[in-house]
Design a protein around this motif. Sequence first.
Motif, PDB file in Angstrom:
ATOM      1  N   LYS A   1       3.477  10.540  24.370  1.00  0.00           N
ATOM      2  CA  LYS A   1       3.754  11.978  24.380  1.00  0.00           C
ATOM      3  C   LYS A   1       5.008  12.320  23.575  1.00  0.00           C
ATOM      4  O   LYS A   1       5.048  13.331  22.883  1.00  0.00           O
ATOM      5  CB  LYS A   1       3.889  12.480  25.819  1.00  0.00           C
TER       6      LYS A   1
ATOM      7  N   ARG B   1      -1.484  15.464  14.647  1.00  0.00           N
ATOM      8  CA  ARG B   1      -1.409  15.915  16.038  1.00  0.00           C
ATOM      9  C   ARG B   1      -2.665  15.513  16.793  1.00  0.00           C
ATOM     10  O   ARG B   1      -2.608  15.123  17.969  1.00  0.00           O
ATOM     11  CB  ARG B   1      -1.211  17.430  16.078  1.00  0.00           C
TER      12      ARG B   1
ATOM     13  N   LEU C   1      -2.578  13.216  20.127  1.00  0.00           N
ATOM     14  CA  LEU C   1      -3.134  13.701  21.395  1.00  0.00           C
ATOM     15  C   LEU C   1      -4.229  12.767  21.901  1.00  0.00           C
ATOM     16  O   LEU C   1      -4.360  12.552  23.110  1.00  0.00           O
ATOM     17  CB  LEU C   1      -3.685  15.114  21.212  1.00  0.00           C
TER      18      LEU C   1
ATOM     19  N   LEU D   1      -1.738  19.536  28.229  1.00  0.00           N
ATOM     20  CA  LEU D   1      -2.230  19.482  26.854  1.00  0.00           C
ATOM     21  C   LEU D   1      -2.122  20.823  26.139  1.00  0.00           C
ATOM     22  O   LEU D   1      -1.946  20.865  24.921  1.00  0.00           O
ATOM     23  CB  LEU D   1      -3.691  18.999  26.838  1.00  0.00           C
TER      24      LEU D   1
END
Length: 256
Positions: free
Chosen positions: A175, A187, A191, A209
């Motif tokens: 994270k 990104r 993720l 999220l």
Amino acid sequence: MQRICQSSLHCGDIWLRSHDCRLYKNAEGKTLYEEFPGGFEAGGVLNTGSCVSNSHIAGAAIKVANIFAKRSLRGNYEEIADYIYNRLGAVGLAWGAYSQKAAAIAAGFWRLGIPVLVGPHGSKYRRMLLGREDKPEDWEVYDARTGDKVNVGPAPEHLFQTVETPQEAMVSIAKLCIRPNDTWKGRSIKLSHYVDLHKRYYGTMPQDLHLFVRTLADVPMTLKDEFNKILEAKNWKENVIPDPTLLPRMVRKMKE
């Protein structure tokens, strides 16, 4: 992931102490040197020297700002740290016994804008640099293209944080690699890793999220359905992908 400690070695993206690498053996009885053969290349193991060699790791981060952004290295610490904080997805990890020397090394890293995680012993120093989700103004940066202030979410969420278990460290590292200047593809990959590790060690989808999705392009293709449920429940709204900076003088065009 970087481990900040004595006689550090580089193993793929993991820094370990030299005697740890020498003593560790996998299920097949191979040491790390045998498991990851090769020279100075990705996936290999490299002894960078004693504890003072940690400066090489910080130096690599500084060189990124110098080479890719042409930031001057002379008397320009502020701009270098601003670049690293907003763009370079590096994380420091100091595990095990946490000495004053390790604390000083860790401070050098988070002062450069690199988040640092410490193990349970790190709490004894009673000093953390933690972000607060209830203060959205803390996550605002300037868009260097326009001068507008943009909320980029907790990226990174903390600069200096303690974790209790190796599992928590793995999830936190994934994270904390997220940065305001991530491309949509970068990104999406970050993720995906964050979700994968969270599911593996906690057994659930992360519920924060929505804080890291700027546009729908950020959502990993294979996880769209799961993401959409969370985004709808959190009343998510699309945001811009800025050219981030914390320094007003780096803005190319200030609005009148």
